[in-house]
Design an enzyme around this catalytic site. Structure first.
Site, PDB file in Angstrom:
ATOM      1  CE  LYS A  91      -3.941  -1.980   2.881  1.00  9.23           C
ATOM      2  NZ  LYS A  91      -5.053  -1.732   1.842  1.00  9.23           N
ATOM      3  NE  ARG A 115     -11.339  -9.471  -1.622  1.00 10.79           N
ATOM      4  CZ  ARG A 115     -11.546  -8.839  -2.418  1.00 10.79           C
ATOM      5  NH1 ARG A 115     -11.952  -9.103  -3.653  1.00 10.79           N
ATOM      6  NH2 ARG A 115     -11.720  -7.384  -2.006  1.00 10.79           N
TER       7      ARG A 115
HETATM    8  N1  BES Z   1      -7.922  -3.816   4.718  1.00  9.00           N
HETATM    9  C1  BES Z   1      -8.265  -3.281   3.459  1.00  9.00           C
HETATM   10  C2  BES Z   1      -9.646  -2.439   3.212  1.00  9.00           C
HETATM   11  C3  BES Z   1      -9.696  -1.081   3.794  1.00  9.00           C
HETATM   12  C4  BES Z   1      -9.442  -0.110   2.961  1.00  9.00           C
HETATM   13  C5  BES Z   1     -10.086  -1.068   5.069  1.00  9.00           C
HETATM   14  C6  BES Z   1      -9.615   1.316   3.757  1.00  9.00           C
HETATM   15  C7  BES Z   1     -10.136   0.190   5.794  1.00  9.00           C
HETATM   16  C8  BES Z   1     -10.039   1.284   5.239  1.00  9.00           C
HETATM   17  C9  BES Z   1      -8.285  -4.397   2.364  1.00  9.00           C
HETATM   18  O1  BES Z   1      -7.741  -5.520   2.804  1.00  9.00           O
HETATM   19  C10 BES Z   1      -7.782  -4.048   1.067  1.00  9.00           C
HETATM   20  O2  BES Z   1      -6.697  -3.737   1.129  1.00  9.00           O
HETATM   21  N2  BES Z   1      -8.542  -4.049   0.121  1.00  9.00           N
HETATM   22  C11 BES Z   1      -8.355  -3.560  -1.003  1.00  9.00           C
HETATM   23  C12 BES Z   1      -8.703  -4.816  -2.210  1.00  9.00           C
HETATM   24  C13 BES Z   1      -8.205  -4.378  -3.634  1.00  9.00           C
HETATM   25  C14 BES Z   1      -6.657  -4.845  -3.571  1.00  9.00           C
HETATM   26  C15 BES Z   1      -9.136  -5.001  -4.353  1.00  9.00           C
HETATM   27  C16 BES Z   1      -8.977  -2.211  -1.498  1.00  9.00           C
HETATM   28  O3  BES Z   1     -10.042  -2.144  -1.195  1.00  9.00           O
HETATM   29  O4  BES Z   1      -8.307  -1.495  -1.987  1.00  9.00           O
HETATM   30 MN    MN Z   2      -5.491  -5.335   2.067  1.00  8.50          MN
END
Ligand code: BES
Ligand code: MN
Ligand code: ZN
Length: 461
Positions: A245, A319
């Site tokens: 990230k 997931r």
């Molecule tokens: N933990 C994150 C989702 C999240 C984002 C929670 C912002 C709280 C605040 C999750 O694991 C994630 O990174 N999801 C990605 C998925 C994508 C790579 C398809 C996302 O939502 O960007």
């Molecule tokens: Mn994630």
């Protein structure tokens, strides 16, 4: 903070309410507030009055309640939290709330007070101000006590979700689960997780030096009328993995175990509330960290139910852990399964920090969960689970990919999870937007909100 019933108004601050267009129960307040300063009792307005010895209490805090016929439990919680904020500002330690109301709003009142009295100051040299004692003249101790149990569960969850990832590791979550009273806990170590065939969960955790833990808690009282499993996403830190990230998105990712913290908060409250039900609390806890041993984009994982998943993005890790947890929960033969997870940024984009996303495979159960959320004071909104959302998850070389299109991400995650749900009613709760606030909102300070605790406790009760 002690929360009790008392008729004695000889106190530091007497808190009274005022409905729009009506007088208050205190003559003194009416004279000053109404006649001199034109305070109207609009919802949420406050007015502080020094009594200068004219009545037993040193100060009166008048709090506006809006129109009497529009008043409800939600508003009760809000005004008590506003009053508590004000009491903090004036550094009060004790207060008596003498509200001119006939209904027993004790539960909402106690909850509002506890939400507003919360601070996460463990690591601050200068501690936050707290109230020592509040009393209510009109409400029953029974309702106040129930509110307190809910409030304590929320505090438990908020403390845990606010705890830095360096402390709140998978082992720490396991240790906390093992110390919850009135609950049987089994923690599965890495070797046992391997034996159970949880290839998706294990892959996510394999990059970290902190080993994964699979936690199964069970609460049951004598003869349960229903058996339910609640699963909390337990990513103790989500760096994104090799698909790392950006810094600004990673900053709050200690909160990626908010679902797990919620499940732990609920489990520790159950034995105090004693509902006639069997509840399984399940957490697949690990960290999503890049290293030489991390799982990689393109890897193919096999989940507990034998389905294969091509890793499209290592940041869609939640997931994967939930997939194995769902398989495990379904094998318990429970009547219903609920999972709660900070799952998708897409859900946050859709609903903001205001509402939680809800999906599932049974309209009746979805409706019951949503109605419970509404009367618990937690806003939620149903998102669709059309089968077409699965199109973008199709893989050429495995049964599915873990991500697909950039669009409709919350629903895509929902249909992905559904692949691991078998023969059981299931609801999925996405709290990505609502679990953690970067700035204060309503009765909440910034940080973890404990979202889901009230809804799940009311649902189970
Ligand atoms: N933990 C994150 C989702 C999240 C984002 C929670 C912002 C709280 C605040 C999750 O694991 C994630 O990174 N999801 C990605 C998925 C994508 C790579 C398809 C996302 O939502 O960007
Ligand atoms: Mn994630
Ligand atoms: Zn995550």
């Amino acid at each position: 903070m002690e929360i009790k019933v008392s008729q004695c108004v000889d106190t530091e601050v007497l808190v009274i309410n005022m409905f729009e267009g009506e007088k208050t129960s205190q003559e003194l307040a009416n004279t000053y507030v109404l006649e001199k300063d034109g305070f109207e009792g609009k919802f949420g307005q406050t007015y502080l009055l020094h009594t200068l010895g004219q009545i037993a209490a040193a100060k009166i805090l008048v709090i506006g309640c809006g129109k009497r016929d529009e008043f409800n439990a939600d508003k009760m919680r809000t005004i008590v939290s506003k009053a508590v904020r004000k009491l903090h500002q004036i550094r009060a330690k004790k207060a008596v709330f003498d509200f001119d109301l006939n209904e027993d709003y004790g539960k909402s009142a106690a909850l509002g007070a506890m939400i507003a009295d919360y601070a996460y100051d463990k690591f601050k040299s200068e501690k936050a101000h707290h109230l020592d004692e509040i009393a209510f003249t009109k409400f029953s101790q029974e309702q106040l006590d129930e509110g307190r149990i809910f409030g304590e569960a929320m505090k438990f969850t908020r403390d845990l979700a606010n705890t830095p990832a360096q402390i709140a590791t998978p082992s720490k979550l396991a240790e906390i689960a093992q110390n919850i009273e009135g609950v049987e806990t089994k923690v599965f170590e890495k070797e046992e997780i391997e034996k159970m065939g949880m290839g998706a969960f294990l892959a996510v955790g394999q990059g970290s030096v902190n080993p994964p833990k699979f936690i199964h808690m069970k609460y049951s009282n004598g003869n349960p009328k229903k058996r339910i499993a609640i699963i909390g996403k337990g990513i103790c830190f989500d760096s994104g993995g090799l698909d790392i990230k950006p810094a600004s998105s990673m900053l709050t990712m200690k909160d990626d175990m908010s679902g797990a913290a919620c499940v732990l908060g609920v489990m520790q409250a159950l034995s105090k509330l004693n509902p006639e039900i069997e509840v399984h609390g399940i957490i697949a806890a690990c960290e999503n960290i890049p290293s030489g041993s991390s799982y990689k984009p393109g890897d193919i994982l096999t989940a507990k139910n034998g389905k294969t998943i091509e890793v499209d993005n290592t940041d869609a890790e939640g997931r994967l852990t939930l997939a194995d947890a769902l398989c495990y929960a379904c094998e318990l033969g429970v009547d219903e399964v609920i999972d709660i997870a900070t799952l998708t940024g897409a859900c946050m984009v859709a609903l903001g920090t205001i509402a939680t996303g809800v999906m599932g495979n049974d309209e009746d159960m979805i409706k019951r969960v949503m109605e419970t959320a509404e009367h618990s004071g937690e806003k939620c909104w149903q998102l669709p689970m059309f089968k077409e959302y699965f199109n973008s998850l199709k893989s050429d070389i495995a049964d599915m990919k873990n991500t697909g299109s950039r669009y409709g991400g919350a629903s895509a995650a929902g249909v992905f999870l559904q692949e691991f749900v078998k023969d059981v009613k299931w609801v999925h709760i996405d709290i990505a937007g609502t679990a953690y606030l970067e700035k204060p909102q309503n009765e909440f300070i910034s940080g973890a909100t404990g979202v889901g605790v009230r809804t799940l406790l009311n649902y189970l009760k």
